[in-house]
Design an enzyme around this catalytic site. Structure first.
Site, PDB file in Angstrom:
ATOM      1  N   ASP A  35       0.540  77.425   3.016  1.00  0.00           N
ATOM      2  CA  ASP A  35      -0.882  77.079   3.246  1.00  0.00           C
ATOM      3  C   ASP A  35      -1.222  76.127   4.258  1.00  0.00           C
ATOM      4  O   ASP A  35      -0.513  76.479   5.268  1.00  0.00           O
ATOM      5  CB  ASP A  35      -1.480  76.351   1.751  1.00  0.00           C
ATOM      6  CG  ASP A  35      -2.914  76.690   1.283  1.00  0.00           C
ATOM      7  OD1 ASP A  35      -3.715  76.435   2.315  1.00  0.00           O
ATOM      8  OD2 ASP A  35      -2.809  77.348   0.470  1.00  0.00           O
ATOM      9  N   HIS A  49      -6.751  72.270   2.439  1.00  0.00           N
ATOM     10  CA  HIS A  49      -6.533  73.666   1.442  1.00  0.00           C
ATOM     11  C   HIS A  49      -5.219  73.661   0.973  1.00  0.00           C
ATOM     12  O   HIS A  49      -5.346  73.659  -0.486  1.00  0.00           O
ATOM     13  CB  HIS A  49      -6.891  74.969   2.245  1.00  0.00           C
ATOM     14  CG  HIS A  49      -7.001  76.051   1.298  1.00  0.00           C
ATOM     15  ND1 HIS A  49      -6.049  76.847   1.147  1.00  0.00           N
ATOM     16  CD2 HIS A  49      -7.976  76.548   0.609  1.00  0.00           C
ATOM     17  CE1 HIS A  49      -6.475  77.754   0.160  1.00  0.00           C
ATOM     18  NE2 HIS A  49      -7.662  77.617  -0.080  1.00  0.00           N
ATOM     19  N   SER A  71      -7.954  81.259  -4.436  1.00  0.00           N
ATOM     20  CA  SER A  71      -7.014  80.256  -3.770  1.00  0.00           C
ATOM     21  C   SER A  71      -6.700  79.268  -4.936  1.00  0.00           C
ATOM     22  O   SER A  71      -5.700  78.731  -4.955  1.00  0.00           O
ATOM     23  CB  SER A  71      -7.561  79.661  -2.688  1.00  0.00           C
ATOM     24  OG  SER A  71      -7.546  80.533  -1.449  1.00  0.00           O
TER      25      SER A  71
END
Length: 856
Positions: A162, A224, A532
């Site tokens: 990520d 994220h 996600s």
């Protein structure tokens, strides 16, 4: 076909047999048509070479020799390209950038087995509301696995591919102060930064910078990855699914923007070398095949004993067959997103009793105030279908906050019409279950605070206004509110099946507006939405399962989780009592506690039935009892809402599917297995639809019910049209000038110099197995030579999208390249349909271009 009105739904819910029954959602998913054609042609490509990668026993020396031969051949051919990565472990080949004019030359190089586009992957941005993490854990049974089964992921290493992880974050054992925690740490034990802070692969961004600057510290500035890692294993203010796992941080994003699929493959190879047990990839490339490099690499990781979990994708609004790679990999656990049961939101209160109403601030509008009281006024009624879509009387809303129902036009137009009528604020409520997350960005700026609320809250406000009036008071408070869409599929979650008709996604978990960890410099905690956020719930659950049963094979984890999952109601109209689309929710909501304690397993975990032109599908279920007592299971089946219609705007129906078991029940002795044969008779219509349902095994001992999802295609899959003309009449013979394409008439002349080469613009409505370009002599109509060939193509993302393929005047003859002499030719584009037989002419679509005149 006629779509029945929703008034018929009560009757339809009572039966799953008989003729095909069409059903209507409250608000069908659709994609607005783009204003014009959209060029989706990539310039960065994976090049696959012929030798087997080292993860499957390939010789490192032979791979290096093959790569040298490729480079030498490219140099001899004068091919101009940039080499980004060379892969050996999970994929044999390169990622390269070539100009569009050089693509056909790349495909012709000796040793090239296939080329695939290197997709650009976007990263979700923070939202403005979020549920309690505790309620998300409760939805999947992770809270029970922690509190009653004593599991926390200890001893399991979970890789997070990520934006990196904030190493200083106290929820991961960090110091709580920026840049003061050493890496690796006790919790974040491995990782690497493949790209650096400034990397951004989005060519449309003013911050575009495709040049990576790798380093050894995968600290997170994007956010994220820290958010995803928190869902998996935070242990502080946020408590993740497996709060004592060891984490690996594989950073493939910069501080802003996008990454590319080739960086993902490089990160996968590093995670394998670092000995990770589970890999979470909350990123992906939409519309791809299981043969796409990230999907193949991921499946090879599973063969090397790593559990791989990937988000299905957020492209549900672009229609069916939208699940992305790597999640379409045949051994990858593909995860769909469900909305949470509770939402954490800022709130306002409403007179006369101070009722609290949670809201989502609209993107593109001023920040809502935290104090002040204004009267509410409605612009329509609770049944309005185009509320505030027309100009409102001047001064009619002066000093008031407008209550407006969603639907009929853009949020921007509604808000602009309200502010032009004097409104000092706008509250938009949903016309379907759930809260509105609106954007009011548009040509006319919105200058008044605008927020979105749920349908139930909107109806309550509408009634109060109608029955004597009400006022709104802004507050600084944040509250937790029941989510009307809780437990239902998120509106963004992607549809399957995969192009080879494998049932995807595999399973679901909470992903809609999840509150989790975030980099300290950005506040420490934030809300994100997407598949996600669903994938790390499953990755964390895999860690709990491996802790409880360390010898579980990596390829069995997905099946075990599917056995105990719970399918949910149809999100577009839950009041019908129908189950949601199987090729969108997979086995349903994960229940990790049931998966861990269940002594019985069913194999396979899902049934991909393929196309139905050959008739009923016969399958065998194997039921294994690892417990101490016999268990008797009674068999039944439940149908689910299915899809048909166009790729981009599916319709919904109840299929007339027949399910017959060879026996009504089976008793499985301790330590034994039993088998049962089942025959599934697919519906006869609508042709081209995808159908599905669940085989149900109900035990006699009070333990959890087990289920096996099934899905298939109605009719002849190869009858599906791939090359569709769209409103622009594709395919085209075209010229490219200053980045624009121009349709060319018969006989168009090309000099093959200075970029003056023919292009062929094609819209692909569905994924295809192969696209060939053959040069045809104009005079004789004879196929002269092969120009190029591409395999395993994804579909376009929109009804107006297209891909552009070029011809540089070169052709391939065996291993040699020849130059076409000046003259008149046509180009024949041949598309082999998904799962098509190349020897069956009916499985091809063909198009011949207008005459191309080559005059150097």
């Amino acid at each position: 076909m006629t779509v029945l009105a929703s008034a018929c739904l009560t009757a339809l819910a009572a039966t799953h047999t008989g003729a095909v029954q069409w059903v209507e959602p409250l608000e069908p998913a659709s994609v607005p048509a783009a204003e014009g054609p959209v060029d989706e042609t990539p310039q960065r490509w994976f090049v696959e070479l012929s030798q087997t990668p080292t993860s499957e026993g390939g010789s490192a020396a032979r791979l290096q020799s093959e790569k040298k031969a490729f480079r030498d051949a490219a140099r001899s051919a004068g091919l101009r390209y940039i080499e980004h990565y060379a892969f050996d472990g999970l994929f044999n080949g390169f990622s390269v950038t070539v100009g569009r004019a050089d693509l056909s030359a790349l495909m012709r190089l000796p040793g090239v087995r296939a080329v695939y586009p290197v997709e650009t992957i976007q990263r979700p941005e923070p939202g403005q509301s979020g549920p309690e993490m505790a309620t998300a854990l409760a939805m999947t049974g992770a809270d029970i696995a922690q509190s009653q089964l004593g599991l926390d992921g200890s001893g399991i290493r979970v890789a997070v591919m990520d934006t990196g992880i904030d190493i200083d974050h106290p929820d991961f054992g960090g110091s709580g102060t920026d840049d003061t925690t050493a890496f690796p740490s006790a919790r974040i034990v491995a990782g690497y930064d493949f790209v650096g802070d400034a990397f951004n692969a989005d060519s449309s961004s003013p911050l575009y910078n495709p040049i990576p600057s790798p380093d050894a510290n995968p600290d997170d500035c994007g956010g994220h990855g820290t958010h995803v890692a928190g869902i998996i294993g935070a242990n502080g203010t946020v408590k993740g699914v497996a709060p004592n796992v060891q984490l690996g941080a594989y950073r493939v994003f910069g501080c802003n923007g996008s990454t590319t699929a080739d960086v993902m493959v490089a990160a996968m190879e590093r995670a394998l070398a670092d000995g990770m047990h589970v890999l979470n990839m909350s990123i992906g490339s939409t519309y791809q095949w299981p043969e796409y490099p990230t999907a193949k690499a991921a499946s090879r990781l599973v063969n090397r004993r790593m559990v791989v979990v990937a988000s299905a994708g957020n492209s549900g609004q672009t229609g069916v067959y939208s699940t992305g790679a790597p999640s379409v990999g045949d051994k990858v656990i593909s995860v769909a997103s469900f909305d949470n049961t509770h939402v954490r939101q800022p709130l306002f209160t409403v007179s006369p009793d101070g009722t609290e109403v949670g809201f989502n601030a609209a993107t593109g509008a001023p920040t809502p105030p935290t104090s002040g009281t204004q009267p509410l006024a409605r612009t329509g009624t609770a049944s309005s279908t185009a509320d505030a879509c027309a100009a409102l009387p001047t001064g009619s809303l002066t000093g008031r906050v407008a209550l407006i129902r969603r639907g009929g036009c853009t949020f921007n137009l509604k808000a602009v019409n309200a502010q032009n009528a004097g409104a000092v604020g706008v509250v938009i409520y949903n016309n379907a279950p759930g809260a509105v997350n609106a954007t009011v960005v548009g040509d006319t700026p919105v200058t008044v605070p605008t927020v979105g609320i749920s349908d139930t809250a909107g109806l309550m406000l509408d009634a109060r206004i109608a029955n004597g009036g009400a006022s709104l008071t802004w507050t600084p408070k944040v509250g937790s509110f029941p989510n009307p869409a809780g437990g239902l599929l998120s509106s963004f979650t992607a549809y399957g099946m995969s192009p080879d008709l494998a049932l995807k996604p595999d399973i679901g978990a909470p992903g809609g507006s999840i509150y989790s960890t975030y980099p300290l410099e950005s506040g420490g905690y934030a809300t994100l939405s997407g598949t996600s956020m669903a994938a790390p719930h499953v990755a964390g659950a895999a860690a709990l399962l491996l802790q409880a049963a360390p010898n579980t094979p990596s390829q069995a984890v997905g099946r075990i989780l599917q056995n105990s999952a719970e399918p949910k109601a149809w999100s577009l109209n839950p009041g019908t009592g129908l189950l949601d689309v199987v090729h969108r929710q997979g086995a349903g909501m994960m229940q990790i506690d049931r998966a861990i304690v269940s002594a019985v397993r069913v194999e396979p975990g899902k049934l991909s039935l393929g196309e139905s032109e050959t008739g009923p599908a016969a399958r065998t279920l194997t039921v294994e009892n690892t417990g101490d007592t016999p268990v008797t299971y009674t068999f039944s089946a439940t149908g689910a809402v299915s899809t048909a219609g166009s790729t981009f705007t599916p319709s919904f129906f109840l299929p007339a599917t027949g399910v017959a078991f060879e026996a009504s029940s089976v008793t499985v002795a301790p330590g034994a297995t039993a088998t049962v044969n089942v025959t599934i008779t697919p519906p006869a219509a609508p042709l081209g639809g995808q159908y599905g349902g669940y085989l149900v095994l109900k035990p006699n001992d009070g333990s959890a019910t087990l289920r096996v999802p099934y899905a298939g295609y109605i009719g002849d899959y190869q009858a599906r049209q791939v090359m569709t003309p769209t409103a622009n009449g594709f395919p085209w013979l075209a010229k490219s000038t200053d980045g624009s394409y121009f349709n060319q008439p018969d006989g168009a002349t090309y000099t093959l110099s200075g970029g003056d080469i023919p292009y062929f613009l094609v819209h692909l409505d569905h994924q295809s197995r192969m696209l060939r370009m053959d040069v045809v002599e104009a005079a004789s109509g004879r196929v002269w030579r092969r120009a190029s060939q591409v395999e395993y193509l994804g579909r376009n993302s929109s009804p107006t999208g297209f891909f552009a393929y070029s011809w540089d005047g070169q052709v391939k003859v065996g291993k040699r390249t020849e130059t076409a002499p000046d003259g008149r030719y046509r180009m024949r584009l041949s598309v082999l349909k998904a799962l098509g037989d190349p020897t069956n002419e009916a499985h091809w679509e063909r198009w011949e271009s207008p005459v191309i005149t080559i005059a150097r």
